[in-house]
Design an enzyme around this catalytic site. Structure first.
Site, short mmCIF file in Angstrom:
data_model
loop_
_atom_site.label_atom_id
_atom_site.label_comp_id
_atom_site.label_asym_id
_atom_site.label_seq_id
_atom_site.Cartn_x
_atom_site.Cartn_y
_atom_site.Cartn_z
N LYS A 1 -14.75 2.23 14.72
CA LYS A 1 -13.17 1.46 14.64
C LYS A 1 -13.42 1.86 15.84
O LYS A 1 -12.64 1.20 16.97
CB LYS A 1 -12.64 2.20 13.44
CG LYS A 1 -12.61 1.80 12.55
CD LYS A 1 -11.56 1.40 11.08
CE LYS A 1 -11.62 1.29 10.55
NZ LYS A 1 -10.83 1.93 9.09
N ASN B 1 0.77 -0.79 0.07
CA ASN B 1 -0.35 -0.48 -0.17
C ASN B 1 0.76 1.63 -0.35
O ASN B 1 2.15 1.33 -0.05
CB ASN B 1 -1.63 -0.06 1.39
CG ASN B 1 -0.06 0.12 2.68
OD1 ASN B 1 0.09 0.79 2.89
ND2 ASN B 1 -0.53 -0.84 3.12
O1 PMT Z 1 2.40 6.35 6.61
P1 PMT Z 1 2.45 7.54 5.84
O2 PMT Z 1 2.91 7.26 4.16
O3 PMT Z 1 3.01 8.69 6.60
O4 PMT Z 1 0.59 7.67 6.29
C1 PMT Z 1 0.23 7.91 7.55
C2 PMT Z 1 -1.23 6.84 7.45
C3 PMT Z 1 -2.20 7.30 6.18
C4 PMT Z 1 -0.62 5.26 6.68
C5 PMT Z 1 -1.94 6.68 8.97
O5 PMT Z 1 -2.46 7.94 8.58
C6 PMT Z 1 -2.81 5.99 9.36
O6 PMT Z 1 -3.82 6.26 8.77
N1 PMT Z 1 -2.44 4.96 9.66
C7 PMT Z 1 -3.59 3.37 9.21
C8 PMT Z 1 -3.90 3.55 8.26
C9 PMT Z 1 -4.93 1.94 8.27
O7 PMT Z 1 -4.98 1.03 8.18
O8 PMT Z 1 -6.30 2.30 8.45
P2 PMT Z 1 -7.86 1.04 8.51
O9 PMT Z 1 -8.33 1.94 8.75
O10 PMT Z 1 -7.37 0.17 7.32
O11 PMT Z 1 -6.75 0.18 9.82
C10 PMT Z 1 -7.59 1.00 11.24
C11 PMT Z 1 -6.75 0.25 12.06
O12 PMT Z 1 -6.02 -0.93 12.37
C12 PMT Z 1 -5.23 0.96 12.05
O13 PMT Z 1 -5.03 1.37 13.15
C13 PMT Z 1 -4.60 -0.38 11.39
O14 PMT Z 1 -3.10 0.12 11.96
C14 PMT Z 1 -5.41 -1.50 12.23
N2 PMT Z 1 -4.85 -2.51 11.89
C15 PMT Z 1 -5.97 -2.31 10.45
C16 PMT Z 1 -5.10 -3.65 9.94
C17 PMT Z 1 -5.38 -5.10 10.38
N3 PMT Z 1 -5.28 -6.70 10.02
N4 PMT Z 1 -4.88 -5.03 11.30
C18 PMT Z 1 -4.77 -3.94 12.23
O15 PMT Z 1 -4.02 -3.69 13.35
#
Ligand code: PMT
Length: 402
Positions: free
Chosen positions: A336, A209
């Site tokens: 979330k 990603n």
């Molecule tokens: O790295 P950069 O280029 O600086 O960009 C920053 C960012 C956009 C990546 C960061 O600010 C951000 O939003 N990170 C979380 C991205 C994400 O995966 O979001 P999500 O909405 O899909 O997941 C929600 C949360 O669950 C996140 O804390 C993620 O780490 C966690 N997760 C998701 C999927 C998974 N299988 N396990 C997890 O722990």
């Protein structure tokens, strides 16, 4: 706050160099240990002898005739100090810092040190507003350098404008404020995840990603600045590990899952800033998958949701999640927040320019389980991280200086 702190004062060549004497004198009155490095041009404005007398330490100017006090003076000095303040910081020294030039003692120390750096710009208002200077300052802020001022007022060139060096008292306040806040997480253990996981498909390809890791690395730096013993569990990135942070490199979501779960119960704070793949290829081919000319269907299986698992296992840890959304930001983020049982959720709308993946800045909202919401304007990822650290300290019941 400054007692026994080892502060390097860098003096570059501008008329405000005379004010460096007051900066040094104030630091000494606050019982800091002061080391001084001057550029050659600075010595035209104020003598090394003056600053040596005020600091009670030898003053460094030239790389090659420095007093033989340490083995390799500029490196030893860079590693020895707790903070560096450049006052005044001319347009020239800011430009050198921005491009990483190391052609004299001061610029070499600045490249070698991993201590926090403060700069107090001082220059003519036209030079200050020049796009080159503004770009350099923005870049330096993005790298975590603290910029103090400049102030507006009468300038040595005879005009009024923005570019006067901040008064020494304000410079000292900023330094003291930094050290006041710097210990707010002392004694705490923190873990932050960063970057985008890579899910191998064959020896050549992976599903990935757009995460650069910048947000997570900035958080690791801010946690470390706040005195926390910090572990960074990082998916692949090219970013340098922040000074003092222990990095554990992983590639896949499953690797991240195992590392984070193993360490979780020892931690006081866990922040999941990584972009973790929700799915991975069902099989990893041993050899490179060959092109056949026909279509190719990829079977995916779900990865563990690390954050949700931590939310279930949580005892006393402060658990922070991120939400990267392209639509219905608040509704999805609230969902979330509840489902993953976090103490704070950082919501970023990754469709906004200047927010989300890859950019130097972010635009986020902090959502809390009690319904509170804090919206932050666009700011560097390090500034977002420092705001986040203050909220974490509050959740832990620790008072911080705003
Ligand atoms: O790295 P950069 O280029 O600086 O960009 C920053 C960012 C956009 C990546 C960061 O600010 C951000 O939003 N990170 C979380 C991205 C994400 O995966 O979001 P999500 O909405 O899909 O997941 C929600 C949360 O669950 C996140 O804390 C993620 O780490 C966690 N997760 C998701 C999927 C998974 N299988 N396990 C997890 O722990």
């Amino acid at each position: 706050m400054l007692t026994k702190r080892k502060i390097l004062v860098g003096v570059s060549g501008g008329i405000a160099a005379y004010k460096a004497a007051e900066v040094i004198s104030r630091l000494r009155k606050l019982h800091a240990q002061v080391h001084v490095v001057m550029t050659k041009s600075a010595t035209e404005f104020i003598t090394p002898l003056t600053l040596q007398s005020l600091s009670s330490n030898p003053v460094y100017v030239d790389l090659f005739d420095a007093p033989k006090r340490w083995n390799i003076e500029h490196i030893a000095l860079a590693e020895h100090v707790d903070a560096v303040i450049i006052a005044p910081a001319t347009a020239n020294v800011l430009a050198k810092m921005a491009i990483g030039l190391a052609d004299d003692f001061l610029s070499t120390v600045l490249l070698a040190t991993r201590a926090p750096i403060f700069v107090a710009p001082a220059m003519n208002h036209a030079m200050y507003h020049h796009p080159a200077t503004q770009t350099n300052l923005a870049l330096l802020k993005d790298r975590g350098i603290h910029v103090i001022g400049p102030d507006t007022g009468f300038q040595a060139c005879g005009t009024d404008g923005e570019g006067r060096m901040s008064e020494p008292v304000k410079i000292i306040e900023s330094l003291a404020g930094f050290f006041a806040g710097s210990d707010c997480l002392k004694g705490k253990k923190a873990l932050v995840t960063a970057g985008g996981t890579q899910e191998p498909l064959d020896p050549v390809r992976y599903l990935g990603n757009r995460s650069s890791g910048r947000m997570g690395y900035a958080i690791a730096q801010a946690l470390q600045e706040a005195g926390a013993e910090t572990i960074l569990v990082s998916a692949p990135t090219d970013l340098p590990t922040p000074h003092g942070v222990k990095r554990i490199s992983v590639q896949t979501a499953q690797e991240m899952y195992h590392v984070v779960l193993e360490l979780f119960l020892e931690m006081d704070v866990v922040i999941k800033a990584a972009a973790v793949a929700d799915y991975r290829p069902a099989y990893e081919a041993e050899q490179k998958i060959k092109k056949t000319g026909a279509g190719y269907t990829l079977e995916l299986v779900p990865n563990p949701d690390i954050l949700a698992e931590l939310g279930r296992k949580k005892t006393s840890q402060v658990l922070i999640g991120f939400a990267a959304e392209t639509e219905n930001l608040l509704a999805n983020a609230q969902d979330k927040l509840q489902k993953k049982n976090v103490n704070l959720l950082v919501a970023n709308d990754i469709t906004k320019p200047g927010a989300g993946f890859g950019s130097a800045t972010n635009i986020v909202s902090f959502l809390f389980p009690d319904g509170r919401k804090i919206d932050l304007p666009q700011m560097s990822k390090l500034e977002v991280a420092r705001h986040l650290v203050r909220e974490i300290a509050k959740i832990l019941g620790i008072e911080t200086k705003e």
